[in-house]
Design a protein around this motif. Structure first.
Motif, PDB file in Angstrom:
ATOM      1  N   TRP A  85      -0.036  12.616  -5.637  1.00 41.42           N
ATOM      2  CA  TRP A  85       1.136  11.958  -6.192  1.00 41.42           C
ATOM      3  C   TRP A  85       1.048  11.846  -7.705  1.00 41.42           C
ATOM      4  CZ3 TRP A  85       4.930  11.911  -2.982  1.00 41.42           C
ATOM      5  CH2 TRP A  85       4.717  11.726  -1.619  1.00 41.42           C
TER       6      TRP A  85
ATOM      7  N   PRO B   9       3.752   9.974 -10.937  1.00 41.76           N
ATOM      8  CA  PRO B   9       4.946   9.129 -11.038  1.00 41.76           C
ATOM      9  C   PRO B   9       6.236   9.925 -10.795  1.00 41.76           C
ATOM     10  CG  PRO B   9       3.419   8.567 -12.781  1.00 41.76           C
ATOM     11  CD  PRO B   9       2.864   9.802 -12.092  1.00 41.76           C
TER      12      PRO B   9
ATOM     13  N   LEU C  81       6.550  10.677  -6.904  1.00 39.36           N
ATOM     14  CA  LEU C  81       6.648   9.506  -6.034  1.00 39.36           C
ATOM     15  C   LEU C  81       7.921   8.695  -6.289  1.00 39.36           C
ATOM     16  CD1 LEU C  81       5.269   7.810  -3.837  1.00 39.36           C
ATOM     17  CD2 LEU C  81       3.975   6.662  -5.663  1.00 39.36           C
ATOM     18  N   ARG C  82       8.304   8.540  -7.532  1.00 39.05           N
ATOM     19  CA  ARG C  82       9.418   7.655  -7.894  1.00 39.05           C
ATOM     20  C   ARG C  82      10.739   7.961  -7.186  1.00 39.05           C
ATOM     21  NH1 ARG C  82      12.858   4.743  -8.060  1.00 39.05           N
ATOM     22  NH2 ARG C  82      13.657   3.422  -9.723  1.00 39.05           N
TER      23      ARG C  82
ATOM     24  N   TRP D 286       9.099  -1.343  -2.476  1.00 39.55           N
ATOM     25  CA  TRP D 286       8.406  -0.061  -2.443  1.00 39.55           C
ATOM     26  C   TRP D 286       7.075  -0.169  -1.699  1.00 39.55           C
ATOM     27  CZ3 TRP D 286       8.327   1.847  -8.233  1.00 39.55           C
ATOM     28  CH2 TRP D 286       9.645   1.913  -8.731  1.00 39.55           C
TER      29      TRP D 286
ATOM     30  N   GLU E  96       7.893  -1.137 -12.776  1.00 41.51           N
ATOM     31  CA  GLU E  96       7.928   0.174 -12.109  1.00 41.51           C
ATOM     32  C   GLU E  96       6.682   0.984 -12.439  1.00 41.51           C
ATOM     33  OE1 GLU E  96      11.187   2.846 -12.545  1.00 41.51           O
ATOM     34  OE2 GLU E  96      12.652   1.373 -11.855  1.00 41.51           O
ATOM     35  N   GLU E  97       6.346   1.056 -13.708  1.00 37.07           N
ATOM     36  CA  GLU E  97       5.217   1.873 -14.149  1.00 37.07           C
ATOM     37  C   GLU E  97       3.907   1.407 -13.517  1.00 37.07           C
ATOM     38  OE1 GLU E  97       2.798   2.631 -18.257  1.00 37.07           O
ATOM     39  OE2 GLU E  97       4.987   2.689 -18.387  1.00 37.07           O
TER      40      GLU E  97
ATOM     41  N   LEU F 119       3.867   2.177  -9.690  1.00 36.18           N
ATOM     42  CA  LEU F 119       3.590   3.591  -9.400  1.00 36.18           C
ATOM     43  C   LEU F 119       2.115   3.918  -9.616  1.00 36.18           C
ATOM     44  CD1 LEU F 119       6.771   5.199 -10.979  1.00 36.18           C
ATOM     45  CD2 LEU F 119       6.183   5.146  -8.540  1.00 36.18           C
ATOM     46  N   GLN F 120       1.527   3.415 -10.678  1.00 36.45           N
ATOM     47  CA  GLN F 120       0.112   3.686 -10.938  1.00 36.45           C
ATOM     48  C   GLN F 120      -0.767   3.095  -9.834  1.00 36.45           C
ATOM     49  OE1 GLN F 120      -1.022   5.860 -13.075  1.00 36.45           O
ATOM     50  NE2 GLN F 120       1.066   6.191 -13.769  1.00 36.45           N
TER      51      GLN F 120
ATOM     52  N   ILE G 284       1.762   2.137  -0.411  1.00 35.50           N
ATOM     53  CA  ILE G 284       3.108   2.716  -0.329  1.00 35.50           C
ATOM     54  C   ILE G 284       3.738   2.398   1.029  1.00 35.50           C
ATOM     55  CG2 ILE G 284       4.469   4.837  -0.418  1.00 35.50           C
ATOM     56  CD1 ILE G 284       2.122   6.090  -2.035  1.00 35.50           C
TER      57      ILE G 284
END
Length: 142
Positions: free
Chosen positions: A39, A41, A44-45, A56, A76-77, A80-81, A90
């Motif tokens: 994955w 960002p 996946l986003r 999410w 968000e950042e 995702l990380q 997830i």
């Protein structure tokens, strides 16, 4: 019928039931491991669309249940990380049909989107982990 790319946690009982519903509806299923996918960002986003960041996440993930990760407090950042580093965070499944991406398996949403088999209605919850009462439900199969 649709060509469905289905990202799952191998061995997850609910993911197996979800895949069986898609297959029974005649869809062409390409099941992939959510845990071993590389994955980024950018890859996946798209699955999360306009959903708020806290939706999410898999609420049954050990790090969420322990309070180590609090989705309500994340950008968000950062979200995702964290998910890239620990895919158990997830929410599952991730589903792609063509250029449309979705997270989770809400029966009505999936039926409206690509169709399910109405002759075999499902009444059980296929999103909540039935083992979520256990201390570490996701740790046994990775």
């Amino acid at each position: 019928m649709a060509k469905v790319i289905f990202y799952e946690k191998p061995g997850c009982g609910n993911n197996t039931k979800q895949k069986n519903l898609l297959l029974a509806a005649g869809h062409d299923l390409d099941a992939r491991s959510l845990l071993t996918e590389s994955w980024t960002p950018e890859t996946l986003r798209p699955f999360f669309g306009k959903l708020p960041v806290n939706s999410w996440f898999n609420p049954s993930a050990p790090r969420i249940k322990s309070g180590e990760v609090i989705p309500d407090n994340l950008t968000e950042e950062t979200a995702l990380q964290l998910m890239i580093a620990d895919p158990l965070l997830i929410r599952r499944p991730l589903i792609q049909v063509g250029d449309i991406f979705r997270v989770g398996f809400d029966l009505e949403t999936i039926d409206t989107w690509i169709g399910l088999n109405p002759q075999n209605p499902v009444t059980e919850d296929l999103e909540t982990c039935p083992r979520s009462h256990e201390t570490n439900p996701c740790a046994t199969v990775q």
